[in-house]
Design an enzyme around this catalytic site. Sequence first.
Site, mmCIF file in Angstrom:
data_model
loop_
_atom_site.group_PDB
_atom_site.id
_atom_site.type_symbol
_atom_site.label_atom_id
_atom_site.label_comp_id
_atom_site.label_asym_id
_atom_site.label_seq_id
_atom_site.Cartn_x
_atom_site.Cartn_y
_atom_site.Cartn_z
ATOM 1 N N ASP A 200 0.794 -1.227 0.000
ATOM 2 C CA ASP A 200 0.000 0.000 0.000
ATOM 3 C C ASP A 200 0.828 1.279 0.000
ATOM 4 O OD1 ASP A 200 -2.843 1.123 0.758
ATOM 5 O OD2 ASP A 200 -1.493 2.105 2.170
ATOM 6 N N GLU A 260 1.406 -0.792 -4.983
ATOM 7 C CA GLU A 260 0.515 0.296 -5.370
ATOM 8 C C GLU A 260 1.412 1.483 -5.710
ATOM 9 O OE1 GLU A 260 -3.303 2.909 -3.831
ATOM 10 O OE2 GLU A 260 -1.652 2.536 -2.473
HETATM 11 C C1 GLC Z 1 -4.018 3.235 -0.461
HETATM 12 C C2 GLC Z 1 -5.286 2.449 -0.218
HETATM 13 C C3 GLC Z 1 -6.362 3.376 0.215
HETATM 14 C C4 GLC Z 1 -5.936 4.053 1.483
HETATM 15 C C5 GLC Z 1 -4.555 4.697 1.339
HETATM 16 C C6 GLC Z 1 -3.983 5.002 2.677
HETATM 17 O O1 GLC Z 1 -4.140 4.141 -1.488
HETATM 18 O O2 GLC Z 1 -5.613 1.730 -1.375
HETATM 19 O O3 GLC Z 1 -7.595 2.734 0.385
HETATM 20 O O4 GLC Z 1 -6.866 5.027 1.827
HETATM 21 O O5 GLC Z 1 -3.627 3.867 0.706
HETATM 22 O O6 GLC Z 1 -3.605 3.813 3.326
#
Ligand code: GLC
Length: 561
Positions: A200, A260
């Site tokens: 993440d 991500e």
């Molecule tokens: C990522 C997650 C999202 C979250 C953010 C903070 O983007 O996919 O849902 O709000 O990180 O952890």
Amino acid sequence: MQRQWWQASVGYQIWPKSFNDSNGDGMGDIPGILEKLDYLQQLGVDLLWLSPIYPSPLADEGYDISDYCGVDPRFGTMADLERLIAETKRRGMRLLLDLVVNHCSDEHPWFQKALADPEGPYGQYFYFRRGKNGAPPCNWRGYFGAGVWSPVPGRADLYYLHLFHEKQPDLNWSNPALRREIYQMVNWWLDKGIAGFRVDAIVNIGKPDSFRDYPADRPDGLADCCNMLAEPSAKAHLAEYLTELRDNTFRPHGAFTVGEVFDTDPAELAAFIGPDGYFSSMFDFAATCCGKSPKGWWAARRPSPTDYRDCCFSSQKAAQGVGFLSNVIENHDEPRGASHYLPLGFEEQPRAQKALAAVTLLLRGLPFLYQGQELGMTNKPFASIHEVDDVNTKGEYAACLAAGLRADDALEVIAHYSRDNARTPVQWSAQANAGFTAGTPWMPVNPRYRSVNAEAQQADPASALNFYKKLISLRKDPAYKETLVWGDFEPLYTEREGLAAFWRRADKKLLVLSNLSDEAMLLPLPGPVRAVVLNSRQLPPELEQQALILAPWQALVLEME
Ligand code: GLC
């Protein structure tokens, strides 16, 4: 490129709170996931990513973690999770957890100890800074729309950094003690038998050596915190931490990881997903980002099907020969793919959903489906801002009003982009609450569940669900796997609006044609057709000697001589 076990996988994201409720408390849970493993196995997916299941105060729906090694009682017990690990393995599936280590919850013991003694060892786990002339240390705006610094209670002029919600303090990766704790936790989970992680918000762990102001970019006088990602010192630290993380955890376990990662310069792709990359794969967010504006959702422009195609194709070309991207049309942070990429009026049509599905499933890389995508679930109706759950949507609504939009126009904007669209309960059947819960669902089900649900679609050979099954089994078919998984990608007819056409070639020559429009198309054929391998419509393809007519929203896979 070296072959890896995960390259032939098909991923599926579960957002546990809305997947399936086994105990009637209105929230999905791990035993509920266990009940649906047969469904997932029949769909053909084999790499399951669970969004966070750890204890959390839910300021950001579980992405604010207060105990990295626990299971939130709302979702079940550690024994339930262990059962899920064992049951997925037994079925030849693998389980991925969400690794959220840019920040934790303000209720995590580390932050509680840090607040009690900001100058002590736990203070070094976070970013505490003095203010500047009575103002916060710098002028950054966080991802949810507010400033990134909040005052430390009881301490005049001391602030802590949070790029997301104020209940998500950023962890200080420049501290080796913090990094060691994280590696230990990651290894503890991998030793338990999970196959790896979705990682993440990870690019944010590299912070610049100094926090300085950037030119203000909105009327609030703040500047997007993303600016810091381009600072050379932030990039250097990111590379250093990700290398160390990989070498101390993922690599020795042979784990699969999908990052991500937004906005990667093609020149940096190899560092992230090359043979010696930080991760196995990363999501391709080119289409996700298309049309978005740094000003906020109110200034965003929705991508057309041609934009979608062009974004995917340019990412494909950049990744070819470098590594494997993970292809998505939606996730828990985005509107439903059908509602976002299909033109208005077509989002609910299964034939249009199938044309989109054919593209995302047959590109080179790993497809990741998001729960309900296989059913053609669409965005939900929004009657009022007061029914919104998502913290990001609330920030964007405020940005709409600050930009001068009227309340009803602001509601229309957030109704399209809100993360709540993806977070309505999965529609299992036409029974009460879509068969999701015997109690009251924590978020109302999408009213379309009476016609759009898994039970009805299982019985309908022409359903979106059955077409997704065909696409997945085609990728896994020994006759075509070599070509669809490892074969190369080459686009064609890119001058045609609304057409996604590409070659996948290895031992077979497959031509994928998907008409992302409501008009029939006459296309020249680049050679003789050996077989029609897949057809999304009941209409047989109209093949002439050297041309073919592609019906509106028809997707075909042709094996060519
Ligand atoms: C990522 C997650 C999202 C979250 C953010 C903070 O983007 O996919 O849902 O709000 O990180 O952890």
